[in-house]
Design an enzyme around this catalytic site. Structure first.
Site, PDB file in Angstrom:
ATOM      1  N   ARG A 174       8.308   0.086  -7.738  1.00 52.17           N
ATOM      2  CA  ARG A 174       8.195  -0.706  -9.500  1.00 52.17           C
ATOM      3  C   ARG A 174       6.967   0.206 -10.142  1.00 52.17           C
ATOM      4  O   ARG A 174       8.217   0.280 -10.850  1.00 52.17           O
ATOM      5  CB  ARG A 174       6.913  -1.921  -9.454  1.00 52.17           C
ATOM      6  CG  ARG A 174       6.633  -2.914 -10.578  1.00 52.17           C
ATOM      7  CD  ARG A 174       5.916  -3.754 -10.269  1.00 52.17           C
ATOM      8  NE  ARG A 174       4.131  -3.638  -9.875  1.00 52.17           N
ATOM      9  CZ  ARG A 174       3.812  -3.022 -10.699  1.00 52.17           C
ATOM     10  NH1 ARG A 174       3.534  -3.702 -12.041  1.00 52.17           N
ATOM     11  NH2 ARG A 174       2.060  -2.517 -10.329  1.00 52.17           N
ATOM     12  N   SER A 206       0.756  -1.108   0.304  1.00 54.73           N
ATOM     13  CA  SER A 206      -0.031   0.439  -0.027  1.00 54.73           C
ATOM     14  C   SER A 206       0.216   1.578   0.207  1.00 54.73           C
ATOM     15  O   SER A 206      -0.179   2.113   0.158  1.00 54.73           O
ATOM     16  CB  SER A 206      -0.989  -0.073   1.503  1.00 54.73           C
ATOM     17  OG  SER A 206      -1.891  -1.515   1.178  1.00 54.73           O
ATOM     18  N   GLY A 207       2.229   1.282   0.035  1.00 51.11           N
ATOM     19  CA  GLY A 207       2.726   2.369   0.469  1.00 51.11           C
ATOM     20  C   GLY A 207       3.974   2.600   1.424  1.00 51.11           C
ATOM     21  O   GLY A 207       4.654   3.329   1.550  1.00 51.11           O
ATOM     22  N   THR A 252       7.087   1.358   1.656  1.00 53.34           N
ATOM     23  CA  THR A 252       8.424   1.398   1.655  1.00 53.34           C
ATOM     24  C   THR A 252       8.501   3.957   1.260  1.00 53.34           C
ATOM     25  O   THR A 252       9.119   3.826   2.244  1.00 53.34           O
ATOM     26  CB  THR A 252       8.992   0.943   0.362  1.00 53.34           C
ATOM     27  OG1 THR A 252       8.533  -0.023   0.381  1.00 53.34           O
ATOM     28  CG2 THR A 252      10.612   1.873   0.219  1.00 53.34           C
ATOM     29  N   HIS A 285       2.673  -4.694   9.519  1.00 55.42           N
ATOM     30  CA  HIS A 285       1.466  -4.979   8.810  1.00 55.42           C
ATOM     31  C   HIS A 285       0.314  -5.757   8.710  1.00 55.42           C
ATOM     32  O   HIS A 285      -1.356  -6.038   8.861  1.00 55.42           O
ATOM     33  CB  HIS A 285       1.846  -6.000   7.375  1.00 55.42           C
ATOM     34  CG  HIS A 285       2.497  -5.515   6.265  1.00 55.42           C
ATOM     35  ND1 HIS A 285       2.385  -4.532   6.246  1.00 55.42           N
ATOM     36  CD2 HIS A 285       3.797  -5.946   5.556  1.00 55.42           C
ATOM     37  CE1 HIS A 285       3.217  -3.878   5.309  1.00 55.42           C
ATOM     38  NE2 HIS A 285       4.100  -5.482   4.426  1.00 55.42           N
ATOM     39  N   GLY A 334       4.963   2.104  -8.796  1.00 54.56           N
ATOM     40  CA  GLY A 334       4.639   3.285  -8.231  1.00 54.56           C
ATOM     41  C   GLY A 334       3.663   4.303  -8.535  1.00 54.56           C
ATOM     42  O   GLY A 334       3.639   6.010  -8.434  1.00 54.56           O
TER      43      GLY A 334
END
Ligand code: A3P
Length: 302
Positions: A265, A49-50, A52, A111, A267
């Site tokens: 990948r 889900s973002g 990073t 998570h 984004g």
């Protein structure tokens, strides 16, 4: 019960959620032993889900007075190396760091669904940032991630079966809806405790989200910082293209031997449309409507 998703992950059903069996030891240890501190910031996400991006942003916001932007550890280390996952890297089978070693305020990630968090997170004054993303991009992003981790190749013929499972709730840390809804409800009831963000909105208006994040962290940007363009600097450093092109994220691997490039990948928003049919979209729309009815929660799919 256990299930194997087509891309090669074993999932284990435990107290209403599907967990990756490889993390199971860490999940239980985290639940039993983690003691939150009031100053902690917990980053919570459904995988892909973002996380990073959120790690990069919170790290940069929290450390903006410790390092100049040109000397940020983000330039040489992957965000997952700077902010660790509680159930995997801290309480997992081979933890790489003891929590006591971390400077306060601690920024940590998970998570885990809200209902499965250790009680000390709920009872202490620590804060939680939850970032969610539309389920179709999450679904596609995970397929690509999973094949890298399990050392196979992306196989479009597996999509239908995976999608079926995802819709049934059988996905890593799934069901997706329960994960999102639990944090959503908590953010509505305790907005000081849980900040709820959406990937698509962050992409659309990064500046105001960066400000919101800093304020929630108790580290708001001063008028002076704003006029000096500090927010723009934070965003520039954490930008998808910038991070993706760094040597560390292009060519290095994590301690499990997986390339860091797997976290970068495309984004963007809407890549699912290159893989899924319109009837799959229709099905997802119906599911979202049914699962999130009365919640005021919606997703942007493009
Ligand atoms: P795609 O696979 O759709 O490209 P997570 O970090 O939770 O594992 O999620 C990974 C997704 O976030 C991937 O999506 C990845 O490309 C995207 N991503 C990684 N870094 C990002 C950044 N700095 N800004 C925006 N998106 C980013």
């Amino acid at each position: 019960p256990m299930e194997k998703i087509p891309e090669g992950f074993d999932l284990y059903f435990y107290e209403g959620h599907w967990y990756p069996s490889i993390f199971f030891y860490g999940i239980i240890s985290f639940q039993q032993h983690f003691k939150a501190q009031d100053a902690d910031l917990i980053l919570a996400t459904f995988p892909k889900s973002g996380t990073t991006w959120l790690k990069a942003l919170t790290f940069t916001i929290a450390n903006r007075n410790n390092y100049s932007f040109s000397e940020s550890p983000l330039l040489t280390r992957n965000p997952h190396d700077l902010i660790l996952f509680l159930e995997d890297e801290i309480y997992g089978k081979n933890p790489i760091l003891k929590l006591e070693g971390l400077p306060s305020p601690r920024v940590l990630a998970t998570h885990m669904p809200h209902s499965a968090l250790p009680t000390s997170i709920k009872d202490s004054d620590c804060r939680v940032v939850y970032l969610c993303r539309n389920p179709l991009d999450v679904f596609i992003s995970f397929r690509h991630f999973a094949v890298t981790v399990s050392n196979t190749h992306f196989d479009p013929s597996l999509i239908e079966e995976s999608f079926e499972m995802f819709c049934r709730g059988v996905s890593i840390y799934g069901p997706f809806w329960d994960h999102v809804l639990e944090y959503w409800k908590e953010s509505q009831e305790r907005p000081d405790k849980v900040l709820f963000l959406k990937y698509e909105d962050m992409k659309e208006d990064p500046i105001s989200h960066c400000k919101m994040l800093a304020k929630f962290m108790g580290l708001p940007f001063s008028v002076e910082e704003e006029s000096q363009g500090v927010i723009e600097e934070v965003l520039k450093l954490c930008n998808f293209g910038k991070l993706k092109d760094l040597e560390v994220n292009k060519n290095e691997k994590n301690r499990n031997g997986h390339p860091y490039c797997m976290f970068f990948r495309k984004g963007g928003v809407g890549d699912w449309a290159n893989y899924l049919t319109s009837s799959m979209l229709e099905r997802m729309n119906k599911l979202v409507e049914e699962k999130f009815v009365g919640s005021d929660l919606n997703f942007k799919f493009s």
